[in-house]
Enzyme design. Structure first.
Site, PDB file in Angstrom:
ATOM      1  N   ASP A   1     -10.196  -6.553  -3.073  1.00  0.00           N
ATOM      2  CA  ASP A   1      -9.639  -5.207  -3.232  1.00  0.00           C
ATOM      3  C   ASP A   1      -9.795  -4.786  -4.693  1.00  0.00           C
ATOM      4  O   ASP A   1      -8.865  -4.900  -5.501  1.00  0.00           O
ATOM      5  CB  ASP A   1      -8.168  -5.197  -2.823  1.00  0.00           C
ATOM      6  CG  ASP A   1      -7.548  -3.806  -2.857  1.00  0.00           C
ATOM      7  OD1 ASP A   1      -8.288  -2.821  -3.082  1.00  0.00           O
ATOM      8  OD2 ASP A   1      -6.320  -3.703  -2.662  1.00  0.00           O
TER       9      ASP A   1
ATOM     10  N   SER B   1       0.794  -1.228   0.000  1.00  0.00           N
ATOM     11  CA  SER B   1       0.000   0.000   0.000  1.00  0.00           C
ATOM     12  C   SER B   1       0.829   1.281   0.000  1.00  0.00           C
ATOM     13  O   SER B   1       1.612   1.541  -0.904  1.00  0.00           O
ATOM     14  CB  SER B   1      -0.957  -0.056   1.196  1.00  0.00           C
ATOM     15  OG  SER B   1      -1.969   0.927   1.085  1.00  0.00           O
TER      16      SER B   1
ATOM     17  N   HIS C   1      -7.986  -5.291   1.083  1.00  0.00           N
ATOM     18  CA  HIS C   1      -6.770  -4.561   0.717  1.00  0.00           C
ATOM     19  C   HIS C   1      -5.554  -5.068   1.500  1.00  0.00           C
ATOM     20  O   HIS C   1      -4.515  -5.365   0.910  1.00  0.00           O
ATOM     21  CB  HIS C   1      -6.992  -3.060   0.960  1.00  0.00           C
ATOM     22  CG  HIS C   1      -5.809  -2.220   0.630  1.00  0.00           C
ATOM     23  ND1 HIS C   1      -5.247  -2.177  -0.637  1.00  0.00           N
ATOM     24  CD2 HIS C   1      -5.060  -1.370   1.403  1.00  0.00           C
ATOM     25  CE1 HIS C   1      -4.219  -1.344  -0.634  1.00  0.00           C
ATOM     26  NE2 HIS C   1      -4.089  -0.849   0.591  1.00  0.00           N
TER      27      HIS C   1
END
Length: 265
Positions: free
Chosen positions: A216, A165, A243
């Site tokens: 996600d 991320s 995610h």
């Protein structure tokens, strides 16, 4: 006369028995006190070899000086006597927006890597965990220099870089500037994948494991589409995961991680 003859016969029998007992005594003593050669051989065959030493691990924390100072956690493989083992690979773990290096310790990732013979180094990125924020990290080159400083300070030469991320702001610029310093790259739905051209992607020869959660559909799907342009990539799509797929399905994630690392050696 008969009496004398009988005594001589008895004396002869006693003498014969004494001689016979003398001749047999060593054999009797040897047989009663020592195991036979066959028994000794059986004992050697049946004996189990000593168990091989098993890999253990040691976790420590530290902080590198600089602007900003960087807090990190390190897991090292050690043998049964507590001596450090030469690691199979060095793995540097970054983290996402809501996490820190402690995430990898609590998830068991650091211990997993070390017990499988890898050195694991998890950093608190500036402004997270125990690393203070810094105004000197606004550009890509500053973030590349920070990763470079971290690795050089800890003796990491050719790392496997794991980046979920938000940490894509650090790992992607590093990948495109210093890909030859990486043995492998493991992006987990990183940010910033739209900032690079197809040609830039195709110039990278670093083995890459693209990981994302099937649920996600935003950043995971977007990063997957862009990272697929890397020539030497494999993809792991973790079903039922969002995610932060490594948090939702740690067993599946850890298995994919170890499989990838085993192919890099």
């Amino acid at each position: 006369m008969n009496f004398l003859r009988n005594r001589l016969v008895i004396l002869g029998l006693v003498l014969s028995a004494t001689i016979l007992l003398y001749l047999l005594l060593p054999t009797i003593r040897h047989g009663s006190m020592e195991p036979s050669l066959d028994v000794q051989k059986m004992g050697l065959v049946a004996a189990s070899p000593p168990p091989a030493p098993t890999a253990n691990m040691s976790i420590r924390t530290g902080q590198l000086p600089g602007d900003p100072p960087l807090f990190f956690r390190e897991a090292l493989p050690i043998d049964a006597s507590g001596r450090q083992i030469l690691p199979r690979l060095q793995v540097v773990l970054l983290h996402g927006q809501a996490f820190s290096s402690k995430t990898w310790e609590e998830l068991g990732t650091l211990a997993l890597l070390a017990t499988n013979g890898f050195q694991a180094l998890a950093m608190d990125l500036p402004g997270f965990g125990n690393s203070p924020d810094s105004d000197a990290l606004k550009g890509d080159q500053n973030r590349v220099d920070l990763l470079q400083r971290f690795m050089e300070s800890l003796g990491v030469r050719t790392a496997v870089l794991l980046s979920p991320s938000m940490s894509g702001h650090y790992s992607l610029p590093f990948l495109f500037k210093h890909s030859t310093q990486l043995r492998g790259y493991i992006p987990i739905a990183p940010v910033g994948t739209r900032n690079y051209t197809p040609q830039q992607y195709q110039n990278i020869q670093t083995p890459t494991l693209i990981v994302y959660g099937a649920l996600d559909t935003n950043l995971g799907a977007q990063s997957h589409k862009n990272l697929m342009q890397l020539p030497r990539h494999t993809v792991v799509k973790i079903e039922g995961a969002r995610h932060a797929c490594y948090m939702d399905k740690p067993t599946e994630f850890h298995q994919a991680l170890l499989d990838f690392l085993s192919k890099l050696q």
